[in-house]
Design an enzyme around this catalytic site. Structure first.
Site, PDB file in Angstrom:
ATOM      1  N   ARG A 115       0.882  -1.182   0.000  1.00  0.00           N
ATOM      2  CA  ARG A 115       0.000   0.000   0.000  1.00  0.00           C
ATOM      3  C   ARG A 115       0.909   1.217   0.000  1.00  0.00           C
ATOM      4  O   ARG A 115       1.743   1.374   0.897  1.00  0.00           O
ATOM      5  CB  ARG A 115      -0.895   0.010   1.248  1.00  0.00           C
ATOM      6  CG  ARG A 115      -1.510   1.369   1.500  1.00  0.00           C
ATOM      7  CD  ARG A 115      -2.560   1.394   2.567  1.00  0.00           C
ATOM      8  NE  ARG A 115      -3.780   0.766   2.118  1.00  0.00           N
ATOM      9  CZ  ARG A 115      -4.976   0.947   2.687  1.00  0.00           C
ATOM     10  NH1 ARG A 115      -5.093   1.759   3.731  1.00  0.00           N
ATOM     11  NH2 ARG A 115      -6.034   0.335   2.233  1.00  0.00           N
ATOM     12  N   HIS A 120      -7.697   0.729  -6.006  1.00  0.00           N
ATOM     13  CA  HIS A 120      -7.847  -0.095  -4.795  1.00  0.00           C
ATOM     14  C   HIS A 120      -8.628  -1.367  -5.173  1.00  0.00           C
ATOM     15  O   HIS A 120      -9.770  -1.545  -4.774  1.00  0.00           O
ATOM     16  CB  HIS A 120      -8.597   0.719  -3.740  1.00  0.00           C
ATOM     17  CG  HIS A 120      -8.521   0.173  -2.354  1.00  0.00           C
ATOM     18  ND1 HIS A 120      -7.740  -0.908  -2.001  1.00  0.00           N
ATOM     19  CD2 HIS A 120      -9.145   0.566  -1.198  1.00  0.00           C
ATOM     20  CE1 HIS A 120      -7.885  -1.153  -0.710  1.00  0.00           C
ATOM     21  NE2 HIS A 120      -8.726  -0.269  -0.205  1.00  0.00           N
ATOM     22  N   GLN A 130     -10.442  -3.790  -2.630  1.00  0.00           N
ATOM     23  CA  GLN A 130     -11.666  -3.204  -2.080  1.00  0.00           C
ATOM     24  C   GLN A 130     -12.852  -3.453  -3.008  1.00  0.00           C
ATOM     25  O   GLN A 130     -13.930  -3.874  -2.563  1.00  0.00           O
ATOM     26  CB  GLN A 130     -11.458  -1.690  -1.911  1.00  0.00           C
ATOM     27  CG  GLN A 130     -12.687  -0.958  -1.402  1.00  0.00           C
ATOM     28  CD  GLN A 130     -13.007  -1.332   0.028  1.00  0.00           C
ATOM     29  OE1 GLN A 130     -12.139  -1.262   0.881  1.00  0.00           O
ATOM     30  NE2 GLN A 130     -14.241  -1.733   0.306  1.00  0.00           N
ATOM     31  N   ASP A 177     -17.117   7.402  -0.480  1.00  0.00           N
ATOM     32  CA  ASP A 177     -15.733   7.298  -0.004  1.00  0.00           C
ATOM     33  C   ASP A 177     -15.446   8.617   0.719  1.00  0.00           C
ATOM     34  O   ASP A 177     -16.188   9.604   0.541  1.00  0.00           O
ATOM     35  CB  ASP A 177     -14.796   7.098  -1.209  1.00  0.00           C
ATOM     36  CG  ASP A 177     -13.323   6.913  -0.836  1.00  0.00           C
ATOM     37  OD1 ASP A 177     -13.016   6.751   0.356  1.00  0.00           O
ATOM     38  OD2 ASP A 177     -12.478   6.924  -1.758  1.00  0.00           O
ATOM     39  N   CYS A 179     -16.298   2.147   1.422  1.00  0.00           N
ATOM     40  CA  CYS A 179     -15.069   1.359   1.619  1.00  0.00           C
ATOM     41  C   CYS A 179     -14.579   1.436   3.060  1.00  0.00           C
ATOM     42  O   CYS A 179     -13.886   0.535   3.515  1.00  0.00           O
ATOM     43  CB  CYS A 179     -13.991   1.844   0.657  1.00  0.00           C
ATOM     44  SG  CYS A 179     -13.706   3.626   0.725  1.00  0.00           S
ATOM     45  N   ARG A 212     -13.549  -8.235   2.709  1.00  0.00           N
ATOM     46  CA  ARG A 212     -12.143  -8.021   2.361  1.00  0.00           C
ATOM     47  C   ARG A 212     -11.339  -9.278   2.665  1.00  0.00           C
ATOM     48  O   ARG A 212     -10.489  -9.695   1.887  1.00  0.00           O
ATOM     49  CB  ARG A 212     -11.564  -6.829   3.154  1.00  0.00           C
ATOM     50  CG  ARG A 212     -12.170  -5.472   2.839  1.00  0.00           C
ATOM     51  CD  ARG A 212     -11.821  -5.019   1.439  1.00  0.00           C
ATOM     52  NE  ARG A 212     -10.389  -5.008   1.195  1.00  0.00           N
ATOM     53  CZ  ARG A 212      -9.565  -4.006   1.540  1.00  0.00           C
ATOM     54  NH1 ARG A 212     -10.041  -2.920   2.110  1.00  0.00           N
ATOM     55  NH2 ARG A 212      -8.262  -4.083   1.273  1.00  0.00           N
TER      56      ARG A 212
HETATM   57  N1   CP Z   1     -11.086   0.243   3.045  1.00  0.00           N
HETATM   58  C1   CP Z   1      -9.792   0.171   3.399  1.00  0.00           C
HETATM   59  O1   CP Z   1      -8.902  -0.098   2.582  1.00  0.00           O
HETATM   60  O2   CP Z   1      -9.579   0.376   4.726  1.00  0.00           O
HETATM   61  P1   CP Z   1      -8.168   0.580   5.449  1.00  0.00           P
HETATM   62  O3   CP Z   1      -7.636   1.905   4.962  1.00  0.00           O
HETATM   63  O4   CP Z   1      -8.487   0.560   6.890  1.00  0.00           O
HETATM   64  O5   CP Z   1      -7.271  -0.536   5.032  1.00  0.00           O
HETATM   65  N1  NVA Z   2      -9.918   7.152  -0.981  1.00  0.00           N
HETATM   66  C1  NVA Z   2      -9.510   6.679   0.325  1.00  0.00           C
HETATM   67  C2  NVA Z   2      -9.761   5.199   0.440  1.00  0.00           C
HETATM   68  C3  NVA Z   2      -9.426   4.607   1.781  1.00  0.00           C
HETATM   69  C4  NVA Z   2      -9.661   3.142   1.831  1.00  0.00           C
HETATM   70  C5  NVA Z   2      -8.049   7.009   0.542  1.00  0.00           C
HETATM   71  O1  NVA Z   2      -7.249   6.826  -0.390  1.00  0.00           O
HETATM   72  O2  NVA Z   2      -7.698   7.463   1.633  1.00  0.00           O
END
Ligand code: CP
Ligand code: NVA
Length: 307
Positions: A110, A137, A140, A224, A264, A292
């Site tokens: 990530r 993502h 997700q 989101d 999400c 997930r």
């Molecule tokens: N939805 C999601 O990816 O959550 P986190 O940022 O907690 O991993």
């Molecule tokens: N758009 C958000 C998604 C988090 C899971 C971010 O990138 O912070």
């Protein structure tokens, strides 16, 4: 091995849906449903295997669901915050990939830059799984699709409406829906809509600056955060720009009467969604978060299992 699992295996990495067919995404969903039905008692295809998890951004769901998925499949996760790696002191991602392949059997990453994930995948022979970038993502959206399939009994013929900031999560939805032939619409403020590259990848999507138009006829309303990771300095400006795009009872009433709400997470109540919707009967966000784990177990098994 089915043609779809072979194609996934041949590609080595799971970085997005750009290279997938709609049937491959459907296959991933049906395998995820099988894995979910098995629960904790399934096979242990990762026995003796190690997975590195490089996180350069915060995470609750992605980190914990991947670590748990790996353990339930018999493997061993190693969580690596980027600041603790030499990556955080300037070692290149390519050199990191060349070294990690000598120890571990897969890498989950990530990070901010999508190119960093592509570079890592190119530099290493082990599978690389994208746990979120500024661009997309995919894990997700697999979980989201599984949730829609479970709640609605199907994904075909449905309309998904995304409301808010057209960012990584919306980019992934747009590409997945295009591949699946599912209607996808987005309601976003001027200047916060899809970029050119995603418009080209998802020519069928509808984009409107009116959130009510975006959700009209929708089976799924999706939100989101308005302030993604890395955008914290813009928080005040964004909260004011996105205010008319809040998913509240009135906006849900503009969708189909049986429309469901997904997010999400993490959610910010009274910002992108009201508590009334988030905690109301049309919200399926906890099932979505649970999924997930199941989709990632399916992915790990397909990419790393013996056969
Ligand atoms: N939805 C999601 O990816 O959550 P986190 O940022 O907690 O991993
Ligand atoms: N758009 C958000 C998604 C988090 C899971 C971010 O990138 O912070």
């Amino acid at each position: 091995m089915s043609t779809h699992s072979q194609a996934l295996r041949d590609r080595k990495d799971f970085i997005g849906f750009e290279a997938s067919s709609g049937d491959e995404i459907r296959f991933l969903l049906s395998h995820s449903a099988v894995v979910k039905a098995r629960g904790r008692r399934g096979p242990r295809p990762l026995a003796g295997k190690t997975v590195a998890l490089i996180f350069n951004k915060s995470s609750t769901r992605t980190r914990v669901s991947f670590e748990t998925a790996i353990v339930q499949l018999g493997g061993h996760p190693i969580y690596l915050a980027q600041r603790d790696l030499q990556l955080g002191r300037g070692e290149t991602v390519a050199d990191t990939g060349r070294v990690l392949e000598r120890y571990v059997d897969a890498v989950v990453i990530r990070t901010y830059s999508h190119d960093e994930v592509l570079d890592l995948a190119k530099s290493t022979r082990v599978p690389v799984i994208n746990g979120l970038t500024d661009y997309n993502h995919p894990c997700q959206i697999l979980a989201d699709l599984l949730t829609v399939q479970e709640v609605k009994g199907r994904i075909d013929g449905l309309k998904i409406a995304f409301v808010g900031d057209f960012n990584n999560v919306a980019n992934t939805w747009a590409v997945a829906c295009e591949k699946l032939g599912i209607a996808f619409s987005a309601g976003c403020p001027e200047g916060y809509g899809p970029g050119e590259a995603v418009r080209r990848l998802a020519p069928s999507m509808a984009v409107s600056a009116d959130p009510r138009a975006a959700v009209a006829g929708a089976d799924v309303v999706y939100a989101d955060t308005w302030v993604s990771m890395g955008q914290e300095e813009e928080k005040e400006k964004r909260l004011s720009i996105f205010k008319p795009f809040q998913v509240n009872g009135a906006l849900m009433a503009a969708a189909k009467p049986d429309a469901i709400f997904l997010h999400c997470l993490p959610a910010h109540r009274e910002e992108e969604v009201t508590g009334e919707v988030m905690d109301g009967p049309r919200s399926h966000v906890w099932q979505e978060a649970e999924n997930r784990l199941h989709v990632q177990k399916a992915l790990l098994e397909l990419l790393m299992g013996e056969g």
